[in-house]
Scaffold this motif. Structure first.
Motif, PDB file in Angstrom:
ATOM      1  N   GLN A   1       0.857  -1.196   0.000  1.00  0.00           N
ATOM      2  CA  GLN A   1       0.000   0.000   0.000  1.00  0.00           C
ATOM      3  C   GLN A   1       0.890   1.241   0.000  1.00  0.00           C
ATOM      4  O   GLN A   1       0.490   2.296  -0.476  1.00  0.00           O
ATOM      5  N   ASP A   2       2.099   1.080   0.561  1.00  0.00           N
ATOM      6  CA  ASP A   2       3.095   2.149   0.526  1.00  0.00           C
ATOM      7  C   ASP A   2       4.028   1.847  -0.645  1.00  0.00           C
ATOM      8  O   ASP A   2       4.538   0.728  -0.757  1.00  0.00           O
ATOM      9  N   PRO A   3       4.248   2.813  -1.548  1.00  0.00           N
ATOM     10  CA  PRO A   3       4.953   2.500  -2.794  1.00  0.00           C
ATOM     11  C   PRO A   3       6.471   2.366  -2.643  1.00  0.00           C
ATOM     12  O   PRO A   3       7.132   3.288  -2.164  1.00  0.00           O
TER      13      PRO A   3
ATOM     14  N   ARG B   1      -5.244   8.544   1.406  1.00  0.00           N
ATOM     15  CA  ARG B   1      -5.275   7.116   1.779  1.00  0.00           C
ATOM     16  C   ARG B   1      -6.436   6.491   1.039  1.00  0.00           C
ATOM     17  O   ARG B   1      -7.572   6.571   1.488  1.00  0.00           O
ATOM     18  N   LYS B   2      -6.104   5.899  -0.124  1.00  0.00           N
ATOM     19  CA  LYS B   2      -7.175   5.342  -0.954  1.00  0.00           C
ATOM     20  C   LYS B   2      -7.744   4.061  -0.337  1.00  0.00           C
ATOM     21  O   LYS B   2      -7.000   3.272   0.239  1.00  0.00           O
TER      22      LYS B   2
ATOM     23  N   GLU C   1      -1.872   3.682  -1.591  1.00  0.00           N
ATOM     24  CA  GLU C   1      -2.753   2.916  -2.489  1.00  0.00           C
ATOM     25  C   GLU C   1      -3.702   2.018  -1.695  1.00  0.00           C
ATOM     26  O   GLU C   1      -3.461   1.720  -0.527  1.00  0.00           O
ATOM     27  N   GLU C   2      -4.722   1.562  -2.391  1.00  0.00           N
ATOM     28  CA  GLU C   2      -5.636   0.596  -1.817  1.00  0.00           C
ATOM     29  C   GLU C   2      -4.930  -0.761  -1.757  1.00  0.00           C
ATOM     30  O   GLU C   2      -4.061  -1.016  -2.594  1.00  0.00           O
ATOM     31  N   ARG C   3      -5.303  -1.629  -0.821  1.00  0.00           N
ATOM     32  CA  ARG C   3      -4.757  -2.988  -0.812  1.00  0.00           C
ATOM     33  C   ARG C   3      -5.345  -3.708  -2.026  1.00  0.00           C
ATOM     34  O   ARG C   3      -6.575  -3.726  -2.190  1.00  0.00           O
ATOM     35  N   THR C   4      -4.501  -4.282  -2.895  1.00  0.00           N
ATOM     36  CA  THR C   4      -5.043  -4.921  -4.094  1.00  0.00           C
ATOM     37  C   THR C   4      -5.263  -6.415  -3.897  1.00  0.00           C
ATOM     38  O   THR C   4      -6.105  -7.020  -4.538  1.00  0.00           O
ATOM     39  N   GLU C   5      -4.447  -7.008  -2.996  1.00  0.00           N
ATOM     40  CA  GLU C   5      -4.624  -8.443  -2.741  1.00  0.00           C
ATOM     41  C   GLU C   5      -4.749  -8.710  -1.241  1.00  0.00           C
ATOM     42  O   GLU C   5      -4.171  -7.981  -0.432  1.00  0.00           O
TER      43      GLU C   5
END
Ligand code: UDP
Ligand code: MG
Length: 314
Positions: free
Chosen positions: A98-100, A125-126, A198-202
């Protein structure tokens, strides 16, 4: 080759995120051209995280893993990473990305400029609920207020620490650990870089409401000995108010002939009870005051930390 940069990630049931994590982080680190290691601390995962980590370690000796005997929590996992890392600096990052990791470059540049701590500060904070954002901002405000330390808002554990900071944090003898507060207490030269979270993608968040409350408690209670003074403060306010009430009642009794009104005897009960209660609260407060000093001594933190020394030779 001795690593210059250590990347530390805590892992709790992250089988869905781990392959992407290594696929994205390793090329970014290789592009930076500095020797690095990635330390994954498996915090008692019950899914296939351990298997994936073993595979990654086999493929690439720069990837290292520690398996906990059970789930000890994110803070314990980060501390373990810091204790086991050998870089000149370490970057802490969650496994869900979530942190790039693209921000590593900017963080390392700040470190090279001479900063010892680089905070990753979230602009947005998406994908996080209003409840999560509200409670975490409430938590940070409370933590800053109660600990009396300047804890950056909108920042989590995504940070870079210089070796001096890592050694200082690891050498603290206290058992209750909360990195953000310890780093704020330790001081050193600190700066921040901003990013969009970012949003958590997984997978999904591992911080259930119960875990969030437990983390908040573990963060606030050990770092807010000032709270111990609350009972004494209430006692002093109660004492002042009850003495004022007594003074007013005495004046009213003396002037009863003039004003044509006599206070009933039962009215004296209120300031009497308030006075007795405030005396009890103040005596508790005195015990708490001693407790707060005892508490600081039990933690056995160093009285000061030296950042560097000049003209002392080697
Ligand atoms: N984590 C951990 N132990 C725990 C809970 C979480 O090591 O008991 C790790 C998790 O695998 C992730 C990081 O801590 O790498 C942050 O967790 P999560 O993404 O669930 O937190 P959120 O971003 O929702 O606050
Ligand atoms: Mg997350």
């Amino acid at each position: 080759m001795k690593p210059i940069i250590s990347i530390i990630t805590p892992v709790y049931n992250e089988q869905a995120c781990l392959p992407t994590f290594f696929k994205r982080v390793i090329p970014i680190m290789e592009d930076l051209g500095l020797p690095f290691e990635i330390i994954a601390v498996n915090d008692g995962s019950k899914d296939d995280s351990e298997k994936i980590l073993i595979e990654e370690c086999k493929k690439d000796s720069r990837v290292k893993a520690v398996n906990f005997s059970r789930n000890f929590g994110q803070q314990a996992a980060f501390l373990c990473g810091l204790k086991n890392c050998s870089g000149d600096c370490a970057i802490l990052i969650d496994a869900d990305l979530q942190d790039p990791p693209e921000l590593f470059k900017e963080m390392i540049e700040k470190w090279k400029e001479g900063y010892d701590v680089v905070h990753g500060v979230r602009r947005v904070r998406k994908g996080e609920s209003f409840f999560k954002k509200f409670t975490s901002s409430l938590f940070i405000n409370l933590l800053s207020k109660k600990s009396g330390l300047d804890i950056p808002k909108n920042s989590g554990e995504f940070k870079l620490y210089d070796r001096k900071v890592i050694d200082a944090i690891c050498s603290l003898p206290e058992r209750s650990r909360y990195l953000r507060v310890q780093v704020a207490w330790a001081g050193f030269r600190q700066t921040a870089v901003e990013f969009d979270r970012e949003e958590r993608t997984e997978g999904e968040t591992k911080f259930t409401l119960k875990k969030m409350l437990k983390t908040a408690e573990a963060g606030i209670v050990p770092y807010s000995p000032k709270t111990l003074k609350t009972s004494g403060k209430i006692g002093i306010i109660g004492l002042i108010l009850s003495l004022l009430a007594f003074a007013t009642f005495i004046v009213l009794t003396c002037l009863s002939n003039v004003i044509g009104f006599t206070l009933p005897l039962t009215a004296w009960l209120f300031p009497t009870i308030a006075l007795a209660t405030s005396i009890i609260l103040i005596s508790n407060g005195i015990t708490d005051l001693y407790l707060s000093y005892l508490y600081e001594d039990v933690k056995a933190r160093p009285v000061y930390i030296e950042r560097d020394k000049i003209n002392f030779g080697e």
